[in-house]
Design a protein around this motif. Sequence first.
Motif, mmCIF file in Angstrom:
data_model
loop_
_atom_site.group_PDB
_atom_site.id
_atom_site.type_symbol
_atom_site.label_atom_id
_atom_site.label_comp_id
_atom_site.label_asym_id
_atom_site.label_seq_id
_atom_site.Cartn_x
_atom_site.Cartn_y
_atom_site.Cartn_z
ATOM 1 N N GLU A 16 0.833 -1.208 0.000
ATOM 2 C CA GLU A 16 0.000 0.000 0.000
ATOM 3 C C GLU A 16 0.864 1.252 0.000
ATOM 4 N N VAL A 17 1.970 1.222 0.742
ATOM 5 C CA VAL A 17 2.888 2.364 0.778
ATOM 6 C C VAL A 17 3.470 2.619 -0.617
ATOM 7 N N LEU A 18 3.885 1.559 -1.289
ATOM 8 C CA LEU A 18 4.434 1.725 -2.637
ATOM 9 C C LEU A 18 3.380 2.231 -3.614
ATOM 10 N N TYR A 19 2.168 1.703 -3.530
ATOM 11 C CA TYR A 19 1.100 2.181 -4.411
ATOM 12 C C TYR A 19 0.798 3.650 -4.136
ATOM 13 N N ARG A 20 0.838 4.035 -2.861
ATOM 14 C CA ARG A 20 0.594 5.435 -2.511
ATOM 15 C C ARG A 20 1.692 6.323 -3.096
ATOM 16 N N PRO A 24 1.508 10.363 -6.741
ATOM 17 C CA PRO A 24 2.053 11.631 -7.251
ATOM 18 C C PRO A 24 2.833 11.458 -8.558
ATOM 19 N N ILE A 25 3.423 10.298 -8.751
ATOM 20 C CA ILE A 25 4.139 10.037 -10.003
ATOM 21 C C ILE A 25 3.144 10.019 -11.159
ATOM 22 N N GLU A 26 2.005 9.368 -10.964
ATOM 23 C CA GLU A 26 0.972 9.337 -12.004
ATOM 24 C C GLU A 26 0.390 10.727 -12.252
ATOM 25 N N GLU A 27 0.248 11.520 -11.196
ATOM 26 C CA GLU A 27 -0.245 12.891 -11.367
ATOM 27 C C GLU A 27 0.757 13.725 -12.168
ATOM 28 N N ASN A 28 2.055 13.533 -11.892
ATOM 29 C CA ASN A 28 3.090 14.218 -12.680
ATOM 30 C C ASN A 28 3.070 13.746 -14.124
ATOM 31 N N LYS A 29 2.788 12.490 -14.311
ATOM 32 C CA LYS A 29 2.693 11.928 -15.665
ATOM 33 C C LYS A 29 1.562 12.600 -16.428
ATOM 34 N N LEU A 41 8.394 12.896 -19.231
ATOM 35 C CA LEU A 41 7.663 11.633 -19.357
ATOM 36 C C LEU A 41 8.611 10.442 -19.274
ATOM 37 N N ARG A 42 9.777 10.555 -19.887
ATOM 38 C CA ARG A 42 10.780 9.476 -19.800
ATOM 39 C C ARG A 42 11.242 9.282 -18.356
ATOM 40 N N ALA A 43 11.548 10.373 -17.669
ATOM 41 C CA ALA A 43 12.012 10.291 -16.279
ATOM 42 C C ALA A 43 10.925 9.713 -15.374
ATOM 43 N N ILE A 44 9.703 10.139 -15.593
ATOM 44 C CA ILE A 44 8.576 9.650 -14.800
ATOM 45 C C ILE A 44 8.373 8.160 -15.041
ATOM 46 N N THR A 45 8.492 7.747 -16.271
ATOM 47 C CA THR A 45 8.318 6.332 -16.606
ATOM 48 C C THR A 45 9.395 5.482 -15.931
ATOM 49 N N ASP A 50 10.576 1.515 -11.585
ATOM 50 C CA ASP A 50 11.245 1.064 -10.360
ATOM 51 C C ASP A 50 10.236 0.678 -9.282
ATOM 52 N N LEU A 51 9.237 1.510 -9.082
ATOM 53 C CA LEU A 51 8.225 1.210 -8.063
ATOM 54 C C LEU A 51 7.383 -0.003 -8.444
ATOM 55 N N VAL A 52 7.077 -0.150 -9.710
ATOM 56 C CA VAL A 52 6.295 -1.300 -10.157
ATOM 57 C C VAL A 52 7.081 -2.590 -9.934
ATOM 58 N N ASP A 53 8.388 -2.556 -10.172
ATOM 59 C CA ASP A 53 9.220 -3.730 -9.898
ATOM 60 C C ASP A 53 9.164 -4.099 -8.417
ATOM 61 N N GLN A 54 9.247 -3.097 -7.550
ATOM 62 C CA GLN A 54 9.180 -3.351 -6.109
ATOM 63 C C GLN A 54 7.816 -3.917 -5.711
ATOM 64 N N THR A 55 6.754 -3.364 -6.274
ATOM 65 C CA THR A 55 5.420 -3.870 -5.926
ATOM 66 C C THR A 55 5.204 -5.276 -6.459
ATOM 67 N N SER A 56 5.800 -5.591 -7.595
ATOM 68 C CA SER A 56 5.674 -6.945 -8.141
ATOM 69 C C SER A 56 6.307 -7.968 -7.199
ATOM 70 N N ALA A 57 7.456 -7.616 -6.635
ATOM 71 C CA ALA A 57 8.113 -8.512 -5.684
ATOM 72 C C ALA A 57 7.243 -8.707 -4.442
ATOM 73 N N LEU A 58 6.671 -7.621 -3.944
ATOM 74 C CA LEU A 58 5.789 -7.728 -2.777
ATOM 75 C C LEU A 58 4.520 -8.505 -3.106
ATOM 76 N N GLU A 59 4.006 -8.314 -4.293
ATOM 77 C CA GLU A 59 2.806 -9.028 -4.707
ATOM 78 C C GLU A 59 3.058 -10.533 -4.749
ATOM 79 N N HIS A 60 4.217 -10.911 -5.247
ATOM 80 C CA HIS A 60 4.575 -12.329 -5.286
ATOM 81 C C HIS A 60 4.662 -12.891 -3.865
#
Length: 171
Positions: A16-20, A24-29, A41-45, A50-60
């Motif tokens: 939940e912390v990572l999703y939160r 702001p990253i999505e809002e900047n996007k 847009l490249r920097a935001i992506t 990086d955050l999606v990779d971290q959440t994927s590990a937690l999801e697993h």
Amino acid sequence: MASLMEELITTLDAEEVLYRQLIPIEENKTRAIIANDLDSLRAITAQEHDLVDQTSALEHKREQVAVDIATVLGKDPKTITLEQIAEALKNQPEDQKKLQLIHDRLKKTVGRLQELNEQNGVLLKEAMEMVEFNMNVIRSTRMSSGSSNYSSSAAEVEGMAPQHGVFDAKQ
């Protein structure tokens, strides 16, 4: 079971912390898409990745803990939900309440992320349509006959060589 529940709650909280942090990253996007700022847009992506990779590990990790809990409870690991796990904790109201609170926070955070992703998807689609429209305008301008370039006698067009489109019919 208690250690599994604590691990599940800890994992869900970290997710939940990572999703939160993604909000702001999505809002900047959104702002970068609207401003057509490709560098941002490249920097935001990259941040998003990086955050999606971290959440994927937690999801697993969460999925594995849920499978272990389902096995202990005698439930089907493929269909068990957080609500079912919380229901099984009715004799442990403190853990049940913790799980319900994190579930509610996670649901709210993920809902907000989905809204932002849908909005960004619409904006990107509109941007792509605008690019396609502009490309069509450029193509049609290139292929036009140039009939506005009349000579002083207005009988013939000056300085216009025959124009060929992308496909040449003579070939």
